[in-house]
Design a protein around this motif. Structure first.
Motif, PDB file in Angstrom:
ATOM      1  N   ALA A 196      -4.423  -6.429  -0.480  1.00 40.66           N
ATOM      2  CA  ALA A 196      -5.693  -5.729  -0.676  1.00 40.66           C
ATOM      3  C   ALA A 196      -6.496  -5.649   0.614  1.00 40.66           C
ATOM      4  CB  ALA A 196      -6.505  -6.431  -1.760  1.00 40.66           C
ATOM      5  N   GLY A 197      -7.107  -4.498   0.818  1.00 33.47           N
ATOM      6  CA  GLY A 197      -7.909  -4.271   2.010  1.00 33.47           C
ATOM      7  C   GLY A 197      -7.139  -3.644   3.148  1.00 33.47           C
ATOM      8  N   SER A 198      -5.815  -3.634   3.054  1.00 36.85           N
ATOM      9  CA  SER A 198      -5.014  -3.001   4.100  1.00 36.85           C
ATOM     10  C   SER A 198      -5.197  -1.492   4.033  1.00 36.85           C
ATOM     11  CB  SER A 198      -3.535  -3.337   3.932  1.00 36.85           C
ATOM     12  OG  SER A 198      -3.319  -4.718   4.090  1.00 36.85           O
ATOM     13  N   VAL A 199      -5.057  -0.869   5.181  1.00 37.93           N
ATOM     14  CA  VAL A 199      -5.074   0.588   5.265  1.00 37.93           C
ATOM     15  C   VAL A 199      -3.858   0.985   6.094  1.00 37.93           C
ATOM     16  CG1 VAL A 199      -6.324   2.632   6.073  1.00 37.93           C
ATOM     17  CG2 VAL A 199      -7.598   0.679   5.134  1.00 37.93           C
ATOM     18  N   VAL A 200      -3.060   1.886   5.534  1.00 39.98           N
ATOM     19  CA  VAL A 200      -1.870   2.363   6.239  1.00 39.98           C
ATOM     20  C   VAL A 200      -1.919   3.878   6.336  1.00 39.98           C
ATOM     21  CG1 VAL A 200      -0.446   0.402   5.558  1.00 39.98           C
ATOM     22  CG2 VAL A 200      -0.467   2.440   4.131  1.00 39.98           C
ATOM     23  N   ARG A 201      -1.234   4.385   7.332  1.00 39.44           N
ATOM     24  CA  ARG A 201      -1.153   5.825   7.541  1.00 39.44           C
ATOM     25  C   ARG A 201       0.317   6.178   7.722  1.00 39.44           C
ATOM     26  NH1 ARG A 201      -4.861   9.550   9.514  1.00 39.44           N
ATOM     27  NH2 ARG A 201      -6.342   7.877   9.946  1.00 39.44           N
ATOM     28  N   PHE A 202       0.732   7.271   7.114  1.00 33.41           N
ATOM     29  CA  PHE A 202       2.087   7.761   7.325  1.00 33.41           C
ATOM     30  C   PHE A 202       2.120   9.249   7.059  1.00 33.41           C
ATOM     31  CE2 PHE A 202       1.918   5.930   3.039  1.00 33.41           C
ATOM     32  CZ  PHE A 202       2.317   6.993   2.245  1.00 33.41           C
ATOM     33  N   LYS A 203       3.221   9.845   7.440  1.00 29.54           N
ATOM     34  CA  LYS A 203       3.416  11.274   7.202  1.00 29.54           C
ATOM     35  C   LYS A 203       4.560  11.435   6.219  1.00 29.54           C
ATOM     36  CE  LYS A 203       1.720  12.525  11.737  1.00 29.54           C
ATOM     37  NZ  LYS A 203       2.065  12.971  13.088  1.00 29.54           N
ATOM     38  N   ILE A 204       4.504  12.529   5.485  1.00 32.36           N
ATOM     39  CA  ILE A 204       5.594  12.868   4.574  1.00 32.36           C
ATOM     40  C   ILE A 204       5.904  14.348   4.758  1.00 32.36           C
ATOM     41  CG2 ILE A 204       3.991  13.187   2.633  1.00 32.36           C
ATOM     42  CD1 ILE A 204       6.329  12.280   0.794  1.00 32.36           C
ATOM     43  N   ASP A 205       7.164  14.617   5.004  1.00 33.03           N
ATOM     44  CA  ASP A 205       7.653  15.990   5.142  1.00 33.03           C
ATOM     45  C   ASP A 205       8.160  16.391   3.768  1.00 33.03           C
ATOM     46  OD1 ASP A 205       8.743  18.393   5.837  1.00 33.03           O
ATOM     47  OD2 ASP A 205      10.093  17.595   7.362  1.00 33.03           O
ATOM     48  N   PHE A 206       7.364  17.169   3.065  1.00 32.88           N
ATOM     49  CA  PHE A 206       7.655  17.426   1.662  1.00 32.88           C
ATOM     50  C   PHE A 206       7.270  18.848   1.295  1.00 32.88           C
ATOM     51  CE2 PHE A 206       7.115  16.764  -2.944  1.00 32.88           C
ATOM     52  CZ  PHE A 206       8.300  16.105  -3.211  1.00 32.88           C
ATOM     53  N   VAL A 237      -5.134   0.064   0.258  1.00 28.09           N
ATOM     54  CA  VAL A 237      -4.355  -0.808  -0.618  1.00 28.09           C
ATOM     55  C   VAL A 237      -5.287  -1.683  -1.461  1.00 28.09           C
ATOM     56  CG1 VAL A 237      -2.616  -2.654  -0.699  1.00 28.09           C
ATOM     57  CG2 VAL A 237      -2.451  -0.844   1.040  1.00 28.09           C
ATOM     58  N   THR A 238      -5.002  -1.728  -2.749  1.00 27.49           N
ATOM     59  CA  THR A 238      -5.705  -2.627  -3.666  1.00 27.49           C
ATOM     60  C   THR A 238      -4.662  -3.408  -4.462  1.00 27.49           C
ATOM     61  OG1 THR A 238      -5.851  -0.929  -5.381  1.00 27.49           O
ATOM     62  CG2 THR A 238      -7.741  -1.132  -3.895  1.00 27.49           C
ATOM     63  N   GLU A 239      -5.110  -4.496  -5.079  1.00 26.26           N
ATOM     64  CA  GLU A 239      -4.232  -5.317  -5.913  1.00 26.26           C
ATOM     65  C   GLU A 239      -4.949  -5.598  -7.238  1.00 26.26           C
ATOM     66  OE1 GLU A 239      -1.632  -8.329  -3.610  1.00 26.26           O
ATOM     67  OE2 GLU A 239      -3.536  -8.242  -2.507  1.00 26.26           O
ATOM     68  N   PRO A 240      -4.844  -4.656  -8.193  1.00 23.74           N
ATOM     69  CA  PRO A 240      -5.503  -4.866  -9.486  1.00 23.74           C
ATOM     70  C   PRO A 240      -5.027  -6.133 -10.193  1.00 23.74           C
ATOM     71  CG  PRO A 240      -4.609  -2.644  -9.338  1.00 23.74           C
ATOM     72  CD  PRO A 240      -4.167  -3.383  -8.118  1.00 23.74           C
ATOM     73  N   GLU A 241      -3.751  -6.487 -10.001  1.00 22.76           N
ATOM     74  CA  GLU A 241      -3.195  -7.737 -10.519  1.00 22.76           C
ATOM     75  C   GLU A 241      -2.373  -8.363  -9.387  1.00 22.76           C
ATOM     76  OE1 GLU A 241      -1.161  -7.802 -14.336  1.00 22.76           O
ATOM     77  OE2 GLU A 241      -2.174  -5.934 -14.890  1.00 22.76           O
ATOM     78  N   PRO A 242      -3.014  -9.163  -8.537  1.00 22.84           N
ATOM     79  CA  PRO A 242      -2.282  -9.762  -7.408  1.00 22.84           C
ATOM     80  C   PRO A 242      -1.011 -10.474  -7.877  1.00 22.84           C
ATOM     81  CG  PRO A 242      -4.624 -10.175  -7.200  1.00 22.84           C
ATOM     82  CD  PRO A 242      -4.408  -9.575  -8.566  1.00 22.84           C
ATOM     83  N   GLY A 243       0.061 -10.236  -7.153  1.00 17.60           N
ATOM     84  CA  GLY A 243       1.338 -10.825  -7.522  1.00 17.60           C
ATOM     85  C   GLY A 243       2.138  -9.976  -8.484  1.00 17.60           C
TER      86      GLY A 243
END
Length: 152
Positions: A50-60, A71-77
């Motif tokens: 939780a708290g992470s931020v990621v960036r990526f590209k998708i060729d779609f 990123v969140t973790e509504p139910e960690p684990g």
């Protein structure tokens, strides 16, 4: 009007659920599991859970989209969610369910699709293509988990 397009895949991974979840929550590791059409994965903030931020590209679907995921973790684990902050409506949910010494992992996603004829085609093609892509992602996760078990 845009329509929600959904896709999913699941697979049993040969490692205990807590280990598998740790692999998914580690954003640097998660980059290893992403197959084509994902690329240019970067961690902008955090890095684990939780708290992470990621960036990526998708060729779609004939174009490249750059996604910035919170990123969140509504139910960690158990449940990890990546939500695009850029307006695509993309939400990727990873659910890890214990199955003895293994884990059932599912990836479910939804996003705001196109309208009209393009949207009609997208609603037919995108779920099938993403199912295959997510299947490859889960196979890579399983392969990594197996490597870790052999290494210990």
């Amino acid at each position: 009007m845009a329509h929600v397009v959904a896709a999913s895949a699941e697979r049993t991974v040969d490692a205990p659920a807590d280990e598998v979840y740790r692999y998914l929550a580690d954003m640097q590791l998660q980059a290893r599991f992403l197959p084509s059409p994902f690329y240019d994965f970067q961690v902008e903030a955090g890095g684990v859970g939780a708290g992470s931020v990621v960036r990526f590209k998708i060729d779609f679907a004939g174009g490249v989209r750059e996604l910035r995921m919170q990123v969140t973790e509504p139910e960690p684990g158990r449940i990890l969610v990546q939500t695009d902050t850029g307006g695509s409506g993309l939400v990727r949910t990873f659910t890890v369910t214990p199955q003895g010494e293994q884990a059932l992992v599912s990836i479910n996603s939804s996003f705001d699709g196109e309208s009209g004829v393009a949207g009609f085609v997208e609603r037919i093609i995108a779920p099938r293509r993403l199912h295959r892509v997510y299947g490859k992602e889960l196979a890579r996760l399983d392969a990594y988990a197996r490597e870790q078990r052999v290494g210990h």
